[in-house]
Every structure is written in structure tokens, then in C-alpha cells.
Design a protein around this motif. Sequence first.
Motif, mmCIF file in Angstrom:
data_model
loop_
_atom_site.group_PDB
_atom_site.id
_atom_site.type_symbol
_atom_site.label_atom_id
_atom_site.label_comp_id
_atom_site.label_asym_id
_atom_site.label_seq_id
_atom_site.Cartn_x
_atom_site.Cartn_y
_atom_site.Cartn_z
ATOM 1 N N GLY A 31 0.804 -1.219 0.000
ATOM 2 C CA GLY A 31 0.000 0.000 0.000
ATOM 3 C C GLY A 31 0.832 1.262 0.000
ATOM 4 N N CYS A 32 2.146 1.133 0.053
ATOM 5 C CA CYS A 32 3.048 2.287 0.062
ATOM 6 C C CYS A 32 3.563 2.553 -1.352
ATOM 7 C CB CYS A 32 4.244 2.021 0.979
ATOM 8 S SG CYS A 32 3.810 1.771 2.707
ATOM 9 N N THR A 33 3.877 3.809 -1.611
ATOM 10 C CA THR A 33 4.540 4.149 -2.860
ATOM 11 C C THR A 33 5.989 4.495 -2.537
ATOM 12 O OG1 THR A 33 3.814 6.449 -2.701
ATOM 13 C CG2 THR A 33 2.444 4.967 -4.006
ATOM 14 N N GLY A 34 6.826 4.321 -3.542
ATOM 15 C CA GLY A 34 8.233 4.556 -3.301
ATOM 16 C C GLY A 34 8.962 5.063 -4.524
ATOM 17 N N HIS A 35 10.188 5.510 -4.278
ATOM 18 C CA HIS A 35 11.076 6.022 -5.331
ATOM 19 C C HIS A 35 12.354 5.194 -5.306
ATOM 20 C CE1 HIS A 35 13.234 8.820 -7.894
ATOM 21 N NE2 HIS A 35 14.230 8.739 -7.034
ATOM 22 N N VAL A 36 12.756 4.676 -6.465
ATOM 23 C CA VAL A 36 13.996 3.910 -6.543
ATOM 24 C C VAL A 36 15.172 4.869 -6.418
ATOM 25 C CG1 VAL A 36 15.456 2.472 -8.010
ATOM 26 C CG2 VAL A 36 12.981 2.088 -7.954
#
Length: 155
Positions: free
Chosen positions: A57-62
Motif C-alpha cells: 500500500g506504500c509508494t516509493g522512489h527507486v
Amino acid sequence: MSFRLAAYAVCIHNNQILLTRYVTPTGDTHWTLPGGQVEHAEDPYDTVTRELTEETGCTGHVDHLLGVDSRVIPAAEAIRGSEHHNVGIFYQVRITAGTPRPEPDGATTDPAWTPLPQVSRLRRSSLVDIGLALATTRPANGHVAPVPTGGLIQH
């Protein structure tokens, strides 16, 4: 022999790592990294953020490519009972939004921020140890020694 190309998110923040509980087809569970299979024509870079969102449910940045792990799991140890080759691409991912929640109708449950000192006491996938080794040592060649399985460490 089956083959799988997968991408995994190593999310470390405040001396904690984001893990999910994987439920095997037989109902056994162990902790693992968010991530999963690269779909046909999908870039692994996109896979890792898609899987992170689906499973937690989390969004992330590589932030970084950490490395690649290739392993063959013998039939006697593979979940499906036949030899399996897994190639995993590991990325360091920074969470940008969201609160961990279970994957709806998925194979992973209970995403949780886990203190790094507690990881060694968990029943977990070898992927967790590989991801942590890549994140902490940052080898120039993007490769770490194989992680032995057994005891608390599963394939």
C-alpha cells in the motif's frame, strides 16, 4: 526447471526494514522483501515500485540499483517440488507515501517495519539477507556471496 525474473525493494528507514509475510501454497509463512515477478515487456525498475504498492500500500522512489542474485533451488527444496531458477534484481527504494496494509487477495500479508537487529530472529526468505547484504556492503560488482538456507532462512 521453472524460471522467474523478479525485482525486490529494500526499504530501510530509521534502522528498520519494510518486510511482508509470504504465505506459501501449503499455508506456511515467512518474512520476505516486497517484490515479485517481472511481467512480460515490463521494465524491472517499474516492477519493483508496482509490487511495492500492491503488497504494502506504500509508494516509493527507486534510489539505487543494489545488485542481482541468481540461484537455482533444488527440486527437493522448491515450493512447487521442481527445480527452480530465480534471478532477483534488488533496488534500494525510499518510501514516499502510504501506510503499510495487507495485499488485497494476495500471497503477502502483514507488511511491517522491522527493526534491523530483530531480522536475524525471524523465519525469513534468503532474499531478505541478500537484500540487506547488498544494501550494507554496496559491492561494486553488485553481487554478494550465496546465502545458505536452513533453520530460519528459507528459499
